[in-house]
Write an enzyme that holds these catalytic residues in place. Structure first.
Site, PDB file in Angstrom:
ATOM      1  N   LEU A 107      92.584  25.429  27.808  1.00 25.84           N
ATOM      2  CA  LEU A 107      91.935  26.714  28.027  1.00 25.84           C
ATOM      3  C   LEU A 107      92.866  27.827  27.580  1.00 25.84           C
ATOM      4  O   LEU A 107      94.027  27.860  27.960  1.00 25.84           O
ATOM      5  CB  LEU A 107      91.585  26.898  29.508  1.00 25.84           C
ATOM      6  CG  LEU A 107      90.777  25.784  30.151  1.00 25.84           C
ATOM      7  CD1 LEU A 107      90.529  26.108  31.619  1.00 25.84           C
ATOM      8  CD2 LEU A 107      89.465  25.548  29.417  1.00 25.84           C
ATOM      9  N   GLU A 108      92.326  28.708  26.788  1.00 33.16           N
ATOM     10  CA  GLU A 108      93.065  29.854  26.258  1.00 33.16           C
ATOM     11  C   GLU A 108      92.467  31.104  26.899  1.00 33.16           C
ATOM     12  O   GLU A 108      91.271  31.342  26.808  1.00 33.16           O
ATOM     13  CB  GLU A 108      92.892  29.884  24.739  1.00 33.16           C
ATOM     14  CG  GLU A 108      93.654  30.910  24.006  1.00 33.16           C
ATOM     15  CD  GLU A 108      93.451  30.787  22.496  1.00 33.16           C
ATOM     16  OE1 GLU A 108      93.916  31.698  21.764  1.00 33.16           O
ATOM     17  OE2 GLU A 108      92.828  29.799  22.022  1.00 33.16           O
ATOM     18  N   VAL A 109      93.297  31.877  27.594  1.00 30.76           N
ATOM     19  CA  VAL A 109      92.870  33.153  28.166  1.00 30.76           C
ATOM     20  C   VAL A 109      93.505  34.225  27.300  1.00 30.76           C
ATOM     21  O   VAL A 109      94.728  34.275  27.146  1.00 30.76           O
ATOM     22  CB  VAL A 109      93.305  33.297  29.632  1.00 30.76           C
ATOM     23  CG1 VAL A 109      92.949  34.673  30.175  1.00 30.76           C
ATOM     24  CG2 VAL A 109      92.655  32.202  30.479  1.00 30.76           C
TER      25      VAL A 109
END
Length: 134
Positions: A125-127
């Site tokens: 997951l990339e925020v």
């Protein structure tokens, strides 16, 4: 040629529904809830902004489904208006390991700054924030 306008939803296949729902709700602030599609079944979904992630429990996926539904096979990038230092502090408080970042990347509409974490199924997951919001 016809054109597409947006992504309505995507599906994640998960190993543990409760653990996944808790993670996305508590770590990423998504709204989790049950819904009943046209076939009358009861399913889980995560909502944020104008987006939705439908959840399928591994081994009990709904048809039609991906050819090889597998927990941990996704790589997703989420955009946020919240500064990454706030996200970093939030992840630290929750004991979530930041694997990489902040690091400059290129998003769909331009430069972004990103943090990388993993969900309970090891999906990446990339925020991210627009680079000028970092």
């Amino acid at each position: 040629m016809p054109t597409l306008t947006s992504l309505d939803h995507l599906v994640l296949t998960v190993a543990d529904m409760d653990r996944t729902v808790t993670f996305y709700r508590e770590v990423l602030g998504m709204e989790a809830g049950r819904f009943t599609p046209a076939d009358g079944s009861t399913r889980w979904a995560l909502k944020f902004g104008q987006q939705k992630i439908n959840l399928h429990l591994a081994g009990q996926e709904f048809d039609p489904k991906a050819a090889h539904p597998t927990p941990g096979s996704a790589d997703l990038c989420f955009l946020s208006d919240t500064a990454l230092d706030v996200w970093q502090a939030h992840f630290e408080r929750l004991g979530i390991t930041v694997e990489e970042g902040p690091i400059a990347r290129t998003g769909a509409t331009g430069p972004i700054l990103s943090l990388y974490i993993r969900d309970p199924d090891n999906n990446l997951l990339e925020v991210s924030t627009a680079r000028d919001q970092a």
